[in-house]
Design a protein around this motif. Structure first.
Motif, PDB file in Angstrom:
ATOM      1  N   LEU A  73       2.031   6.019  -3.646  1.00  0.00           N
ATOM      2  CA  LEU A  73       2.948   7.140  -3.428  1.00  0.00           C
ATOM      3  C   LEU A  73       3.483   7.669  -4.759  1.00  0.00           C
ATOM      4  O   LEU A  73       3.503   8.881  -5.004  1.00  0.00           O
ATOM      5  N   VAL A  74       3.908   6.758  -5.603  1.00  0.00           N
ATOM      6  CA  VAL A  74       4.472   7.154  -6.898  1.00  0.00           C
ATOM      7  C   VAL A  74       3.409   7.823  -7.763  1.00  0.00           C
ATOM      8  O   VAL A  74       3.688   8.779  -8.492  1.00  0.00           O
ATOM      9  N   SER A  75       2.164   7.352  -7.676  1.00  0.00           N
ATOM     10  CA  SER A  75       1.100   7.942  -8.494  1.00  0.00           C
ATOM     11  C   SER A  75       0.815   9.384  -8.094  1.00  0.00           C
ATOM     12  O   SER A  75       0.427  10.204  -8.934  1.00  0.00           O
ATOM     13  N   PHE A  76       0.975   9.702  -6.812  1.00  0.00           N
ATOM     14  CA  PHE A  76       0.769  11.072  -6.351  1.00  0.00           C
ATOM     15  C   PHE A  76       1.967  11.961  -6.673  1.00  0.00           C
ATOM     16  O   PHE A  76       1.814  13.115  -7.091  1.00  0.00           O
ATOM     17  N   LEU A  77       3.158  11.430  -6.484  1.00  0.00           N
ATOM     18  CA  LEU A  77       4.374  12.227  -6.640  1.00  0.00           C
ATOM     19  C   LEU A  77       4.799  12.357  -8.102  1.00  0.00           C
ATOM     20  O   LEU A  77       5.416  13.354  -8.489  1.00  0.00           O
ATOM     21  N   VAL A  78       4.511  11.347  -8.908  1.00  0.00           N
ATOM     22  CA  VAL A  78       4.898  11.281 -10.325  1.00  0.00           C
ATOM     23  C   VAL A  78       6.347  11.752 -10.505  1.00  0.00           C
ATOM     24  O   VAL A  78       6.616  12.743 -11.196  1.00  0.00           O
ATOM     25  N   PRO A  79       7.303  11.052  -9.896  1.00  0.00           N
ATOM     26  CA  PRO A  79       8.700  11.467 -10.028  1.00  0.00           C
ATOM     27  C   PRO A  79       9.206  11.285 -11.456  1.00  0.00           C
ATOM     28  O   PRO A  79       8.820  10.334 -12.144  1.00  0.00           O
ATOM     29  N   THR A  80      10.050  12.195 -11.876  1.00  0.00           N
ATOM     30  CA  THR A  80      10.669  12.042 -13.197  1.00  0.00           C
ATOM     31  C   THR A  80      11.600  10.837 -13.211  1.00  0.00           C
ATOM     32  O   THR A  80      11.640  10.072 -14.172  1.00  0.00           O
ATOM     33  N   SER A  81      12.354  10.667 -12.106  1.00  0.00           N
ATOM     34  CA  SER A  81      13.323   9.575 -12.030  1.00  0.00           C
ATOM     35  C   SER A  81      13.202   8.838 -10.707  1.00  0.00           C
ATOM     36  O   SER A  81      13.003   9.446  -9.656  1.00  0.00           O
ATOM     37  N   ILE A  82      13.326   7.518 -10.776  1.00  0.00           N
ATOM     38  CA  ILE A  82      13.280   6.647  -9.606  1.00  0.00           C
ATOM     39  C   ILE A  82      14.525   5.770  -9.617  1.00  0.00           C
ATOM     40  O   ILE A  82      14.878   5.195 -10.649  1.00  0.00           O
ATOM     41  N   LEU A  83      15.179   5.661  -8.470  1.00  0.00           N
ATOM     42  CA  LEU A  83      16.285   4.725  -8.316  1.00  0.00           C
ATOM     43  C   LEU A  83      15.861   3.676  -7.294  1.00  0.00           C
ATOM     44  O   LEU A  83      15.603   3.998  -6.129  1.00  0.00           O
ATOM     45  N   GLU A  84      15.778   2.440  -7.751  1.00  0.00           N
ATOM     46  CA  GLU A  84      15.432   1.327  -6.881  1.00  0.00           C
ATOM     47  C   GLU A  84      16.690   0.552  -6.545  1.00  0.00           C
ATOM     48  O   GLU A  84      17.404   0.093  -7.442  1.00  0.00           O
ATOM     49  N   LEU A  85      16.957   0.388  -5.267  1.00  0.00           N
ATOM     50  CA  LEU A  85      18.137  -0.346  -4.818  1.00  0.00           C
ATOM     51  C   LEU A  85      17.682  -1.700  -4.299  1.00  0.00           C
ATOM     52  O   LEU A  85      17.185  -1.829  -3.178  1.00  0.00           O
ATOM     53  N   GLY A  86      17.816  -2.704  -5.140  1.00  0.00           N
ATOM     54  CA  GLY A  86      17.331  -4.041  -4.846  1.00  0.00           C
ATOM     55  C   GLY A  86      16.169  -4.391  -5.755  1.00  0.00           C
ATOM     56  O   GLY A  86      15.032  -4.010  -5.497  1.00  0.00           O
ATOM     57  N   THR A  87      16.454  -5.102  -6.849  1.00  0.00           N
ATOM     58  CA  THR A  87      15.426  -5.421  -7.846  1.00  0.00           C
ATOM     59  C   THR A  87      14.602  -6.630  -7.449  1.00  0.00           C
ATOM     60  O   THR A  87      13.393  -6.663  -7.679  1.00  0.00           O
ATOM     61  N   GLY A  88      15.275  -7.634  -6.866  1.00  0.00           N
ATOM     62  CA  GLY A  88      14.589  -8.906  -6.621  1.00  0.00           C
ATOM     63  C   GLY A  88      14.172  -9.513  -7.944  1.00  0.00           C
ATOM     64  O   GLY A  88      14.981  -9.643  -8.870  1.00  0.00           O
ATOM     65  N   ILE A  89      12.885  -9.834  -8.089  1.00  0.00           N
ATOM     66  CA  ILE A  89      12.370 -10.344  -9.364  1.00  0.00           C
ATOM     67  C   ILE A  89      11.575  -9.269 -10.102  1.00  0.00           C
ATOM     68  O   ILE A  89      10.896  -9.564 -11.082  1.00  0.00           O
ATOM     69  N   GLY A  90      11.651  -8.037  -9.602  1.00  0.00           N
ATOM     70  CA  GLY A  90      10.973  -6.933 -10.273  1.00  0.00           C
ATOM     71  C   GLY A  90       9.561  -6.672  -9.778  1.00  0.00           C
ATOM     72  O   GLY A  90       8.836  -5.876 -10.366  1.00  0.00           O
ATOM     73  N   TYR A  91       9.181  -7.298  -8.684  1.00  0.00           N
ATOM     74  CA  TYR A  91       7.820  -7.155  -8.159  1.00  0.00           C
ATOM     75  C   TYR A  91       7.531  -5.711  -7.757  1.00  0.00           C
ATOM     76  O   TYR A  91       6.558  -5.103  -8.218  1.00  0.00           O
ATOM     77  N   SER A  92       8.383  -5.131  -6.929  1.00  0.00           N
ATOM     78  CA  SER A  92       8.179  -3.738  -6.511  1.00  0.00           C
ATOM     79  C   SER A  92       8.373  -2.777  -7.681  1.00  0.00           C
ATOM     80  O   SER A  92       7.701  -1.745  -7.773  1.00  0.00           O
ATOM     81  N   THR A  93       9.268  -3.122  -8.578  1.00  0.00           N
ATOM     82  CA  THR A  93       9.484  -2.285  -9.767  1.00  0.00           C
ATOM     83  C   THR A  93       8.198  -2.122 -10.554  1.00  0.00           C
ATOM     84  O   THR A  93       7.812  -1.015 -10.949  1.00  0.00           O
ATOM     85  N   LEU A  94       7.514  -3.231 -10.772  1.00  0.00           N
ATOM     86  CA  LEU A  94       6.300  -3.203 -11.584  1.00  0.00           C
ATOM     87  C   LEU A  94       5.139  -2.534 -10.844  1.00  0.00           C
ATOM     88  O   LEU A  94       4.268  -1.929 -11.489  1.00  0.00           O
ATOM     89  N   TRP A  95       5.125  -2.603  -9.526  1.00  0.00           N
ATOM     90  CA  TRP A  95       4.135  -1.827  -8.789  1.00  0.00           C
ATOM     91  C   TRP A  95       4.367  -0.326  -9.012  1.00  0.00           C
ATOM     92  O   TRP A  95       3.416   0.449  -9.171  1.00  0.00           O
ATOM     93  N   MET A  96       5.633   0.090  -9.028  1.00  0.00           N
ATOM     94  CA  MET A  96       5.924   1.509  -9.268  1.00  0.00           C
ATOM     95  C   MET A  96       5.582   1.904 -10.701  1.00  0.00           C
ATOM     96  O   MET A  96       5.094   3.014 -10.949  1.00  0.00           O
TER      97      MET A  96
END
Length: 215
Positions: free
Chosen positions: A54-77
């Motif tokens: 999704l992020v690769s198609f949308l290429v958002p300028t800014s992303i706000l992630e609510l809930g980091t955990g260990i950064g797994y989803s962050t690094l996928w984005m």
């Protein structure tokens, strides 16, 4: 934390995540192992891959992630769009700072723009100036906060902003929610809010359910 059931038949989700999901870096598997060992909830590999897509198609300028955990989803984005500026918020500093360690292992420390914030999600959102211009919101924090997060962000987010909520199938309990469980009721309340206010939305039935919609 008690193990939570998958929405899939026994063994299928594990097979999907281990055999069918392309992982651009072996560190993702390392993170999955750590999360399982420490009983830390993270998105599934299939969910991470869809989120990255999704992020690769949308290429958002800014992303706000609510809930980091260990950064797994962050690094996928990050894998989806290294040009996006990501702010990720979590109140568990010791856990969230593992993101930095894993980013270094992936060799991404100089190829990403990620800022960690240690705060409760609802407290962070009180300052509208911090998120009014955000292009993409990814929500994967305490489920009981989901309705409040939606009611806070939806009216005031900018037009065109995208939203993704994880765990919207809540381990299959959306089929038979227990009114005694606040988390069950919160997920159902989120669905009621979305269905009554959002014109179009898409459910990706990966992992525990990924809900996408745009303002």
């Amino acid at each position: 934390m008690k193990p939570r059931p998958s929405i899939y038949i026994d063994g299928l989700e594990t097979f999907i995540d281990s055999e069918l999901v392309y992982k651009p870096n072996s560190v993702f598997s390392e993170m999955e192992g750590y999360a399982k060992e420490k009983n830390i909830p993270i998105v599934t590999a299939a969910t991470g891959a869809v989120l990255s897509h999704l992020v690769s198609f949308l290429v958002p300028t800014s992303i706000l992630e609510l809930g980091t955990g260990i950064g797994y989803s962050t690094l996928w984005m990050v894998q989806g769009s290294r040009s996006s500026k990501i702010i990720t918020v979590d109140r568990h500093e010791e856990q969230a700072k593992l993101l930095d360690e894993y980013a270094n292992k992936m060799g991404l420390e100089d190829q990403m723009d990620v800022t960690r914030v240690t705060d409760s999600v609802l407290e962070y959102l009180k300052d509208e100036n911090l998120w009014r211009e955000v292009d993409f919101f990814f929500v994967d924090c305490d489920k009981i906060t989901y309705p409040s997060i939606f009611r806070t962000l939806w009216p005031k987010a900018k037009k065109g902003a995208c939203f993704v909520f994880d765990n919207v199938l809540w381990h299959g309990r959306v089929l038979h929610p227990d009114p005694k469980k606040p988390s069950d009721m919160a997920v159902m309340e989120l669905w009621n809010e979305v269905k009554s206010q959002v014109l179009e939305y898409t459910l990706f039935p990966v992992g525990d359910g990924l809900l996408f919609f745009r303002k």
